[in-house]
Enzyme design. Structure first.
Site: not given
Lengths: 72, 263
Positions: B193-194, B167, B106
């Site tokens: 993310a989120g 985060g 990643k």
């Protein structure tokens, strides 16, 4: 060659003095690290795991020893 | 065919590797490695992200992630979290490849600490170099259909747009751009993310994403193992809803009971 002679290297940013004639494999063993679970970078170049027995630590070497930790 | 069988046969493939679970979970921020392992188990994830960090020379015997989450059973996806330049990210992944022996990674190159927003210029540059070196990068990126296309052209094996800052748990902020990325991509798209709670994960899947990647939403839940289970269900529910094809929205009501035969 005097085996007692010591050389200065950096391991993960910290200065260390080790004896001359140490291979990477020997050094990892002395540090208590399992060579199969870490990766080593020497002076910004990856050291293939298969060559740990053959590579001697040299004066001024900058070594990074890393492993996998939790992360997102 | 039962719904359970439907879920099992509904696989996705990234860089030639096929997975059943569409949930990828991070392994950071847990209170303990035990809790981390239990959450991974409950999530049903077949891939976990991991970070590459210096070993603790002064205490080499402290417990390791690999003792709790078996890399032979769960695919480790090394990340470049904390890297702010292409060079740092490439260096980190070269070490990761040597440590783990695999090419699937990643990539994330961050632009600034406050938002942890990706720096797309550096990300694209790193992608090009990594692909040349034989890596198969799944790439964290902005939710921009053009940037996504450029990454795909550069050889990214998966596009991973943010739903909201890393985060933050704010949920998917721009459903339109996520949908546009999904429609335009020829490689898997995962919201990375989120995500804050189960409905966010379901929403990502309803938009047609191939998967969802999350860490904090599970790790910072009051009961991370229970939340991991919730996320597993949410990803499956969202996927099934996407496959089922949702009804069209109407501006006004439409009765569900027949009007004929009213007394």
């Amino acid at each position: 060659m005097d085996l007692k002679e010591s050389i200065a290297i950096h391991v993960n940013g910290d200065l260390r003095h080790v004896t001359v004639g140490l291979t990477l494999a020997m050094m990892l063993h002395e540090l208590g690290l399992d060579a199969r679970k870490v990766a080593v970078e020497r002076n910004l170049e990856i050291v293939p795991r298969g060559t740990f027995e053959e590579i001697f630590v040299r004066d001024g070497d900058r070594l990074e020893i890393v492993h996998f930790v939790g992360g997102g | 065919m039962t719904v359970q069988q439907d879920i099992k046969s509904d696989t996705w493939t990234v860089a030639g590797r096929t997975f059943t679970s569409r949930l990828i979970v991070g392994t950071g921020k847990y209170k303990s490695l035990e809790e981390n392992a239990a959450a991974v188990e409950a999530s049903g994830a077949e891939i976990v992200t991991v970070a590459v960090r210096r070993v603790n020379i002064s205490d080499p015997n402290q417990p390791r992630l690999t003792d709790f989450v078996d890399p032979k059973k769960i695919t480790y996806l090394p990340n470049t979290a904390g890297c702010f330049t292409a060079e740092d990210a490439i260096r980190t992944l070269r070490l990761a490849r040597e440590a783990g022996g695999w090419n699937l990674v990643k990539l994330e190159v961050l632009g600034e600490a406050k938002t942890l927003y990706p720096d797309m210029r550096e990300t694209l540059r790193a992608t090009e170099v990594l692909v040349k070196e034989g890596f198969e990068p799944m790439v964290y990126c902005v939710d921009d259909p053009i940037a996504a296309k450029q990454l795909e052209e550069a050889g990214a094996v998966a596009i991973m747009p943010l739903g909201a800052p890393i985060g933050s748990g704010l949920g998917i902020q721009n459903r339109v751009t996520i949908r546009l990325i999904v429609e335009g991509a020829n490689v898997p798209v995962l919201v990375d993310a989120g995500v804050g709670t189960a409905s966010d994960a379901a929403q990502a899947m309803e938009l047609g994403c191939d998967g969802v990647l999350m860490n904090t939403a599970i790790a910072e839940a009051k009961d991370p193992v229970l939340m991991a289970r919730a996320m597993k269900s949410a990803v499956e529910a969202g996927r099934l809803a996407y496959l089922a094809g949702r009804m069209q929205k109407r501006r006004y009501a439409d009765p569900s009971s027949p009007l004929a035969g009213l007394i």
